[in-house]
Design an enzyme around this catalytic site. Structure first.
Site, PDB file in Angstrom:
ATOM      1  N   PRO A  17     -68.410  68.295  -1.009  1.00 13.40           N
ATOM      2  CA  PRO A  17     -68.912  67.865   0.292  1.00 13.40           C
ATOM      3  C   PRO A  17     -69.703  66.557   0.249  1.00 13.40           C
ATOM      4  CG  PRO A  17     -70.156  69.744  -0.520  1.00 13.40           C
ATOM      5  CD  PRO A  17     -68.959  69.590  -1.421  1.00 13.40           C
ATOM      6  N   ASN A  18     -69.451  65.768   1.271  1.00 10.07           N
ATOM      7  CA  ASN A  18     -70.169  64.515   1.566  1.00 10.07           C
ATOM      8  C   ASN A  18     -69.819  63.363   0.629  1.00 10.07           C
ATOM      9  OD1 ASN A  18     -71.705  65.501   3.830  1.00 10.07           O
ATOM     10  ND2 ASN A  18     -72.851  66.717   2.355  1.00 10.07           N
ATOM     11  N   ARG A  25     -74.468  55.127   2.263  1.00  6.29           N
ATOM     12  CA  ARG A  25     -75.917  55.388   2.283  1.00  6.29           C
ATOM     13  C   ARG A  25     -76.391  55.735   0.881  1.00  6.29           C
ATOM     14  NH1 ARG A  25     -77.414  59.267   7.177  1.00  6.29           N
ATOM     15  NH2 ARG A  25     -79.431  58.629   6.423  1.00  6.29           N
ATOM     16  N   TYR A  30     -76.627  56.949  -5.487  1.00  6.24           N
ATOM     17  CA  TYR A  30     -75.213  57.215  -5.768  1.00  6.24           C
ATOM     18  C   TYR A  30     -74.380  55.971  -6.066  1.00  6.24           C
ATOM     19  CZ  TYR A  30     -76.541  61.756  -3.898  1.00  6.24           C
ATOM     20  OH  TYR A  30     -77.164  62.955  -3.695  1.00  6.24           O
ATOM     21  N   ASN A  81     -66.605  67.144  -9.309  1.00  7.30           N
ATOM     22  CA  ASN A  81     -67.925  66.879  -8.734  1.00  7.30           C
ATOM     23  C   ASN A  81     -68.021  67.755  -7.496  1.00  7.30           C
ATOM     24  OD1 ASN A  81     -70.312  66.063  -7.645  1.00  7.30           O
ATOM     25  ND2 ASN A  81     -69.878  63.871  -7.730  1.00  7.30           N
ATOM     26  N   ALA A  84     -73.153  69.303  -3.493  1.00  3.69           N
ATOM     27  CA  ALA A  84     -74.249  70.272  -3.358  1.00  3.69           C
ATOM     28  C   ALA A  84     -73.807  71.710  -3.657  1.00  3.69           C
ATOM     29  CB  ALA A  84     -74.847  70.185  -1.961  1.00  3.69           C
ATOM     30  N   GLU A 105     -67.451  68.930 -15.609  1.00  5.17           N
ATOM     31  CA  GLU A 105     -68.358  68.707 -14.473  1.00  5.17           C
ATOM     32  C   GLU A 105     -68.855  67.264 -14.504  1.00  5.17           C
ATOM     33  OE1 GLU A 105     -72.213  70.607 -14.845  1.00  5.17           O
ATOM     34  OE2 GLU A 105     -72.466  70.649 -12.668  1.00  5.17           O
ATOM     35  N   HIS A 107     -71.353  64.257 -12.282  1.00  4.39           N
ATOM     36  CA  HIS A 107     -72.245  63.868 -11.190  1.00  4.39           C
ATOM     37  C   HIS A 107     -72.561  62.390 -11.317  1.00  4.39           C
ATOM     38  CE1 HIS A 107     -72.829  67.940  -9.885  1.00  4.39           C
ATOM     39  NE2 HIS A 107     -73.000  68.290 -11.142  1.00  4.39           N
ATOM     40  N   ARG A 114     -84.011  65.282 -10.503  1.00  4.96           N
ATOM     41  CA  ARG A 114     -84.282  65.159  -9.058  1.00  4.96           C
ATOM     42  C   ARG A 114     -85.039  66.394  -8.550  1.00  4.96           C
ATOM     43  NH1 ARG A 114     -78.839  63.476  -6.225  1.00  4.96           N
ATOM     44  NH2 ARG A 114     -80.305  63.206  -4.493  1.00  4.96           N
TER      45      ARG A 114
HETATM   46  O1  CA2 Z   1     -74.861  63.134  -8.153  1.00  2.65           O
HETATM   47  C1  CA2 Z   1     -73.876  63.723  -7.714  1.00  2.65           C
HETATM   48  O2  CA2 Z   1     -72.713  63.374  -7.934  1.00  2.65           O
HETATM   49  C2  CA2 Z   1     -74.084  64.934  -6.775  1.00  2.65           C
HETATM   50  O3  CA2 Z   1     -73.026  65.861  -7.019  1.00  2.65           O
HETATM   51  C3  CA2 Z   1     -74.004  64.399  -5.360  1.00  2.65           C
HETATM   52  C4  CA2 Z   1     -74.315  65.451  -4.313  1.00  2.65           C
HETATM   53  C5  CA2 Z   1     -75.621  66.164  -4.631  1.00  2.65           C
HETATM   54  O4  CA2 Z   1     -75.831  67.220  -3.706  1.00  2.65           O
HETATM   55  C6  CA2 Z   1     -75.638  66.721  -6.035  1.00  2.65           C
HETATM   56  O5  CA2 Z   1     -76.908  67.318  -6.270  1.00  2.65           O
HETATM   57  C7  CA2 Z   1     -75.404  65.632  -7.050  1.00  2.65           C
HETATM   58  C8  CA2 Z   1     -74.439  64.810  -2.923  1.00  2.65           C
HETATM   59  C9  CA2 Z   1     -73.280  63.971  -2.508  1.00  2.65           C
HETATM   60  C10 CA2 Z   1     -73.621  63.332  -1.176  1.00  2.65           C
HETATM   61  O6  CA2 Z   1     -73.264  61.976  -1.232  1.00  2.65           O
HETATM   62  C11 CA2 Z   1     -73.654  61.169  -0.200  1.00  2.65           C
HETATM   63  C12 CA2 Z   1     -73.346  59.840  -0.341  1.00  2.65           C
HETATM   64  C13 CA2 Z   1     -73.687  58.959   0.652  1.00  2.65           C
HETATM   65  C14 CA2 Z   1     -74.334  59.397   1.796  1.00  2.65           C
HETATM   66  C15 CA2 Z   1     -74.640  60.733   1.928  1.00  2.65           C
HETATM   67  C16 CA2 Z   1     -74.291  61.625   0.925  1.00  2.65           C
END
Ligand code: CA2
Length: 157
Positions: A17-18, A25, A30, A81, A84, A105, A107, A114
Site C-alpha cells: 500500500p501507498n 511526498r 523514501y 515491500n 505498512a 523483504e 524497505h 523509526r
Molecule cells: O520503507 C519502506 O519501504 C516502507 O515499507 C514504506 C511504508 C512504511 O509503512 C513501512 O514502514 C516502510 C510506507 C510506504 C508509503 O510510501 C509513501 C510514499 C510517498 C507518499 C506517501 C507514502
C-alpha cells in the site's frame, strides 16, 4: 543469458500500500524515485542477471496475498515491500510461509530506526532475508539476493 539462470522462472517484485505514491511526498524518507523508476531499476538488474521480471503494486492486503501465492507458483524467488502491512499482517506472514519460492523483504527506509510501531515485521519472520534503508537501491540489492537464492536452489535440484 548468464550461466545458471537459463530455464529459471522469472523473479517477481511485489509492492504494497501507498508505494504507488513514491516520488510525490516525504522524499527525505523514501527518496525521489517514483515506483516506475524503481521498476526500471529492478528490470535492468534482473536482466543483467539473466532473469525475466514481473513487477506489481496493490493497495489491498488480500490482493497482496494472491500475488504472493502466484509468486509461489510462477516465480523462482520474489522481492516483497509490503509497506505498512509489514507491521500488521499475519495473513502476509502465512502466505509467505505457505509458498515454496523464497521471499526477500525490502524497505526503502530503515523501519527499525523509526517509530516503535514499525519495529515488528511479520514479513521478516517468514522471509529468507531482509534489506532496508538504502532507498531505491534496496530493491537492486533485493533483486540480486532473489537471483542468488533462485540459482542456489536450481543447483540443489
Ligand atoms: O520503507 C519502506 O519501504 C516502507 O515499507 C514504506 C511504508 C512504511 O509503512 C513501512 O514502514 C516502510 C510506507 C510506504 C508509503 O510510501 C509513501 C510514499 C510517498 C507518499 C506517501 C507514502
Amino acid at each position: 543469458m548468464h550461466a545458471g539462470a537459463q530455464n529459471l522462472k522469472p523473479l517477481h517484485v511485489l509492492n504494497g500500500p501507498n508505494l504507488n505514491l513514491l516520488g510525490t511526498r516525504e522524499p527525505e524518507i523514501y527518496g525521489r524515485e517514483t515506483l516506475k523508476d524503481i521498476e526500471a531499476l529492478c528490470r535492468e538488474t534482473a536482466q543483467g542477471l539473466g532473469f525475466d521480471l514481473a513487477f506489481e503494486q496493490t493497495n489491498h492486503e488480500g490482493v497482496l496475498v494472491d500475488l504472493i501465492q502466484r509468486a509461489g507458483t510462477d516465480s523462482s524467488a520474489f522481492v516483497l515491500n509490503a509497506g505498512a502491512y509489514t507491521h500488521t499482517s499475519i495473513a502476509l506472514h502465512d502466505a509467505i510461509k505457505g509458498v515454496d519460492a523464497p521471499c526477500v523483504e525490502v524497505h526503502l527506509s530503515q523501519p527499525a530506526a523509526r517509530e516503535a510501531f514499525r519495529e515488528i515485521s511479520f514479513v521478516a519472520r517468514a522471509a529468507a532475508g531482509s534489506i532496508s534503508g538504502f532507498g531505491a537501491y534496496s530493491y537492486v540489492l533485493g533483486v540480486q539476493a532473489a537471483a542468488r537464492l533462485a540459482k542456489a536452489r536450481a543447483q540443489q535440484d
